[in-house]
Write a protein that holds these residues in place. Structure first.
Motif, PDB file in Angstrom:
ATOM      1  N   GLY A 199       0.802  -1.227   0.000  1.00 40.19           N
ATOM      2  CA  GLY A 199       0.000   0.000   0.000  1.00 40.19           C
ATOM      3  C   GLY A 199       0.829   1.270   0.000  1.00 40.19           C
ATOM      4  O   GLY A 199       0.318   2.370  -0.170  1.00 40.19           O
ATOM      5  N   ARG A 200       2.158   1.117   0.189  1.00 37.66           N
ATOM      6  CA  ARG A 200       3.043   2.293   0.221  1.00 37.66           C
ATOM      7  C   ARG A 200       3.248   2.871  -1.188  1.00 37.66           C
ATOM      8  O   ARG A 200       3.320   4.083  -1.376  1.00 37.66           O
ATOM      9  N   CYS A 201       3.346   1.978  -2.185  1.00 36.40           N
ATOM     10  CA  CYS A 201       3.489   2.397  -3.589  1.00 36.40           C
ATOM     11  C   CYS A 201       2.229   1.989  -4.347  1.00 36.40           C
ATOM     12  O   CYS A 201       1.687   0.904  -4.131  1.00 36.40           O
ATOM     13  N   SER A 202       1.799   2.834  -5.255  1.00 31.65           N
ATOM     14  CA  SER A 202       0.601   2.529  -6.052  1.00 31.65           C
ATOM     15  C   SER A 202       0.861   1.345  -6.986  1.00 31.65           C
ATOM     16  O   SER A 202       1.940   1.210  -7.565  1.00 31.65           O
ATOM     17  N   ARG A 203      -0.145   0.496  -7.138  1.00 31.84           N
ATOM     18  CA  ARG A 203      -0.049  -0.620  -8.085  1.00 31.84           C
ATOM     19  C   ARG A 203      -0.712  -0.277  -9.417  1.00 31.84           C
ATOM     20  O   ARG A 203      -0.738  -1.092 -10.335  1.00 31.84           O
ATOM     21  N   TRP A 204      -1.243   0.934  -9.537  1.00 30.60           N
ATOM     22  CA  TRP A 204      -1.987   1.288 -10.749  1.00 30.60           C
ATOM     23  C   TRP A 204      -1.041   1.344 -11.962  1.00 30.60           C
ATOM     24  O   TRP A 204       0.024   1.948 -11.906  1.00 30.60           O
ATOM     25  N   GLY A 205      -1.437   0.640 -13.017  1.00 30.63           N
ATOM     26  CA  GLY A 205      -0.614   0.642 -14.226  1.00 30.63           C
ATOM     27  C   GLY A 205       0.516  -0.372 -14.201  1.00 30.63           C
ATOM     28  O   GLY A 205       1.327  -0.428 -15.129  1.00 30.63           O
ATOM     29  N   ILE A 206       0.575  -1.186 -13.136  1.00 33.34           N
ATOM     30  CA  ILE A 206       1.543  -2.295 -13.088  1.00 33.34           C
ATOM     31  C   ILE A 206       0.744  -3.554 -13.402  1.00 33.34           C
ATOM     32  O   ILE A 206      -0.287  -3.809 -12.786  1.00 33.34           O
ATOM     33  N   VAL A 207       1.179  -4.324 -14.392  1.00 32.79           N
ATOM     34  CA  VAL A 207       0.433  -5.520 -14.793  1.00 32.79           C
ATOM     35  C   VAL A 207       0.313  -6.450 -13.580  1.00 32.79           C
ATOM     36  O   VAL A 207       1.316  -6.794 -12.957  1.00 32.79           O
ATOM     37  N   ALA A 208      -0.919  -6.829 -13.236  1.00 30.23           N
ATOM     38  CA  ALA A 208      -1.168  -7.540 -11.979  1.00 30.23           C
ATOM     39  C   ALA A 208      -0.799  -9.014 -12.074  1.00 30.23           C
ATOM     40  O   ALA A 208      -1.070  -9.677 -13.070  1.00 30.23           O
ATOM     41  N   PHE A 209      -0.190  -9.528 -11.010  1.00 36.34           N
ATOM     42  CA  PHE A 209       0.048 -10.957 -10.843  1.00 36.34           C
ATOM     43  C   PHE A 209      -0.890 -11.411  -9.714  1.00 36.34           C
ATOM     44  O   PHE A 209      -1.912 -12.039  -9.962  1.00 36.34           O
ATOM     45  N   ALA A 210      -0.568 -11.055  -8.457  1.00 41.30           N
ATOM     46  CA  ALA A 210      -1.436 -11.399  -7.322  1.00 41.30           C
ATOM     47  C   ALA A 210      -1.689 -10.102  -6.546  1.00 41.30           C
ATOM     48  O   ALA A 210      -0.809  -9.606  -5.844  1.00 41.30           O
ATOM     49  N   SER A 211      -2.880  -9.568  -6.706  1.00 41.88           N
ATOM     50  CA  SER A 211      -3.148  -8.187  -6.282  1.00 41.88           C
ATOM     51  C   SER A 211      -2.968  -7.917  -4.793  1.00 41.88           C
ATOM     52  O   SER A 211      -2.680  -6.794  -4.406  1.00 41.88           O
ATOM     53  N   SER A 212      -3.143  -8.930  -3.933  1.00 44.98           N
ATOM     54  CA  SER A 212      -3.000  -8.673  -2.500  1.00 44.98           C
ATOM     55  C   SER A 212      -1.556  -8.827  -2.032  1.00 44.98           C
ATOM     56  O   SER A 212      -1.263  -8.655  -0.852  1.00 44.98           O
ATOM     57  N   LEU A 213      -0.653  -9.158  -2.957  1.00 48.42           N
ATOM     58  CA  LEU A 213       0.752  -9.396  -2.609  1.00 48.42           C
ATOM     59  C   LEU A 213       1.710  -8.469  -3.354  1.00 48.42           C
ATOM     60  O   LEU A 213       2.784  -8.149  -2.839  1.00 48.42           O
ATOM     61  N   ASP A 214       1.350  -8.057  -4.587  1.00 48.05           N
ATOM     62  CA  ASP A 214       2.254  -7.269  -5.443  1.00 48.05           C
ATOM     63  C   ASP A 214       2.623  -5.929  -4.784  1.00 48.05           C
ATOM     64  O   ASP A 214       1.760  -5.234  -4.263  1.00 48.05           O
ATOM     65  N   GLN A 215       3.879  -5.554  -4.888  1.00 51.99           N
ATOM     66  CA  GLN A 215       4.306  -4.235  -4.446  1.00 51.99           C
ATOM     67  C   GLN A 215       5.565  -3.830  -5.205  1.00 51.99           C
ATOM     68  O   GLN A 215       6.464  -4.643  -5.405  1.00 51.99           O
ATOM     69  N   ALA A 216       5.599  -2.574  -5.671  1.00 51.08           N
ATOM     70  CA  ALA A 216       6.765  -2.062  -6.398  1.00 51.08           C
ATOM     71  C   ALA A 216       7.810  -1.562  -5.412  1.00 51.08           C
ATOM     72  O   ALA A 216       7.492  -1.186  -4.286  1.00 51.08           O
ATOM     73  N   GLY A 217       9.064  -1.561  -5.867  1.00 52.31           N
ATOM     74  CA  GLY A 217      10.134  -1.026  -5.028  1.00 52.31           C
ATOM     75  C   GLY A 217      11.379  -0.784  -5.854  1.00 52.31           C
ATOM     76  O   GLY A 217      11.468  -1.208  -7.010  1.00 52.31           O
ATOM     77  N   PRO A 218      12.373  -0.094  -5.286  1.00 55.87           N
ATOM     78  CA  PRO A 218      13.607   0.213  -6.016  1.00 55.87           C
ATOM     79  C   PRO A 218      14.679  -0.866  -5.863  1.00 55.87           C
ATOM     80  O   PRO A 218      14.734  -1.547  -4.837  1.00 55.87           O
ATOM     81  N   MET A 219      15.508  -1.017  -6.891  1.00 51.87           N
ATOM     82  CA  MET A 219      16.683  -1.890  -6.840  1.00 51.87           C
ATOM     83  C   MET A 219      17.885  -0.993  -7.150  1.00 51.87           C
ATOM     84  O   MET A 219      17.952  -0.403  -8.237  1.00 51.87           O
ATOM     85  N   THR A 220      18.772  -0.879  -6.186  1.00 51.68           N
ATOM     86  CA  THR A 220      19.809   0.156  -6.263  1.00 51.68           C
ATOM     87  C   THR A 220      21.177  -0.396  -5.848  1.00 51.68           C
ATOM     88  O   THR A 220      21.293  -1.538  -5.403  1.00 51.68           O
TER      89      THR A 220
END
Length: 495
Positions: free
Chosen positions: A200-221
């Motif tokens: 819920g910290r990052c929006s999932r809108w516009g990210i192709v869904a896999f499992a909606s209650s688990l998916d979350q975007a983040g940075p790799m640095t």
């Protein structure tokens, strides 16, 4: 300055502000590195025109003194994020030719902050996989090698292209997504930092869904400070995503003091798996000692339902996937199978999906459809949801008892060779997620920090799990661990 692509986000930002370098120079250095690294198969859709246009705009913005932290910094975008006018295929044949007319919220926020998109990165098809071997583009390849062995290794999955590109200095950072460990496991395999924020910290809108209650975007640095900088830009409330939380986003970078005196770090006994390699065991023990030396208190804790996490995850994730992937039917967008005379809509659906989805996606859709079917819904899906609640409660109890963060291994092994884990036993591959899936099931933030090398010279990572919404504190603990571990190894260039 030569080798500008080797800079991290913080170094490049500071150099841009001082006027030592321009965004165009940074971008050109990365584009040159990308063109010379086709052997890694990390970038699958290159966008040099967009990159240079954004770099010029960023330089003008920096000159005007109106530039956020990410302005002018060249990054890669995982192919799961929809990017306007640029192919966004989720590494699947079924989305062949799909160019969205809109931008995902996260990639839009990065663009608004002046970040430069270099192109789209390889991944497992629909983010289903732990080794980036299910992609329609072919395997992404790790820049690391085992000693003098020429065998190609996996960069992990599903964010394998992102991991490979950041580790090989093709970009300064990249976006990833994490449904069961898809940021943290690849980050550990290639010696970089990857954070999955609280659900819920990052929006999932516009990210192709896999499992909606688990998916979350983040940075790799390339390090923890860079993760803090990029995460701040990616976070924020989005009215287009009903699971996005209305919470202020702190300045994560300002919270990096490295001071963890008095913090309580939990060591869960359930993560000591049978057959765990001695190297992973030692890394974990050393990590705990490093945090103790930095002033933290190490506490043994119990997360009793951990052993049920993997089976619960592999019921819930495929169930949600089968529901989400039902929309790919050849009617509105993407690929449509060639039909024989007399074929109706049912044959069109069947042929399109049979051609468009790879084996792993088909396997998970079938598992998901099965566990949601009448007669099995209670036996599997509802039971898995109840287990998930118990797993979440385990963490709540531990945090309520005063634990600030939990230290575990990130992966059960170092990176393995492409093709070494055969399709004959998919469960072997699924076991790669054993340390990471609990974090997704409980919706918690987790970060992987490189902490050492195995005897073959491959990176190993440690995972820290934090309290919900407390990414700032988690990043600071990771910063202390990073400073103590002093990991600086880079892959030798062979590509």
């Amino acid at each position: 300055m030569s080798d500008l692509n080797k800079l991290g986000l913080a170094e490049a930002r500071d150099a841009l502000r001082k006027g030592d370098v321009t965004s165009v120079e940074l971008t050109e250095s990365c584009l040159k590195a990308i063109d010379a690294a086709d052997a890694l198969n990390a970038f699958v859709h290159k966008t040099p025109e967009i990159a240079l246009e954004r770099a010029k705009a960023a330089d003008a913005r920096i000159k005007d003194g109106d530039a956020p932290s990410m302005c002018g910094l060249p990054i890669g975008i995982k192919d799961l994020f929809c990017t306007k006018g640029v192919p966004s295929q989720a590494a699947s044949k079924i989305l062949e030719g799909f160019k969205p007319e809109y931008e995902s919220t996260v990639s839009q926020q990065l663009a608004d902050a002046g970040a430069v998109m270099l192109g789209k990165l390889n991944m497992d098809e629909f983010a289903m996989g732990s080794s980036n071997e299910t992609s329609i583009y072919g395997n992404a390849v790790s820049p690391w090698r085992r000693g003098n062995d020429d065998a190609q290794l996996t960069p992990g999955g599903s964010s394998g292209g992102s991991a490979s590109a950041v580790s090989a200095d093709l970009c300064l950072a990249a976006t990833g997504t994490d449904t069961g460990g898809s940021i943290r496991q690849p980050a550990a395999f290639v010696g970089i930092t990857g954070i999955k924020p609280t659900y819920g910290r990052c929006s999932r809108w516009g990210i192709v869904a896999f499992a909606s209650s688990l998916d979350q975007a983040g940075p790799m640095t390339k390090n923890v400070r860079d993760a803090a900088i990029m995460l701040e830009t990616m976070c924020g409330h989005d009215p287009k995503d009903s699971t996005s939380t209305e919470l202020a986003v702190p300045n994560f970078e300002a919270m990096l003091t490295g001071d963890i005196k008095g913090k309580k770090i939990g060591i869960p006994k359930e993560y000591r798996m049978d057959g765990m390699s001695a190297e992973i065991e030692k890394l974990w023990t050393d990590g705990a000692a490093m945090l103790k030396d930095a002033g933290a208190e190490i506490v043994d804790i119990s997360l009793p339902h951990t052993k049920y996490a993997l089976p619960a995850y592999y019921v819930i994730a495929p169930a949600e996937a089968s529901s989400n992937l039902a929309r790919y039917d050849g009617v509105r967008y993407g690929r449509r199978a060639t039909l024989a005379q007399g074929d109706g809509i049912t044959e069109m659906y069947e042929k399109t999906r049979a051609e468009g989805f790879g084996h792993e996606v088909q396997r998970r859709v079938m598992i998901g459809t099965y566990v949601l079917s009448a007669g099995f819904y209670d036996a599997y899906y509802n039971r898995a949801r109840r287990v998930r609640t118990l797993i979440k409660k385990d963490f709540e109890d531990v945090f309520a008892a005063g634990i600030d963060a939990i230290l575990t291994p990130a992966t059960p092994s170092a990176s393995f060779g492409l093709g070494e884990m055969t399709e004959a036993d998919p469960v072997q591959m699924y076991l790669n997620d054993v340390f990471t899936v609990t974090v997704n099931l409980a919706g918690l933030p987790g970060i992987s920090v490189p902490a050492g090398l195995d005897k073959q010279g491959l990176p190993l990572g440690l995972q820290l799990i934090g309290r919900p919404w407390d990414e700032g504190d988690l990043l600071n603990t990771a910063y202390a661990l990073e400073n103590a571990a002093g990991f600086v190894a880079k892959p030798g260039k062979w590509w």
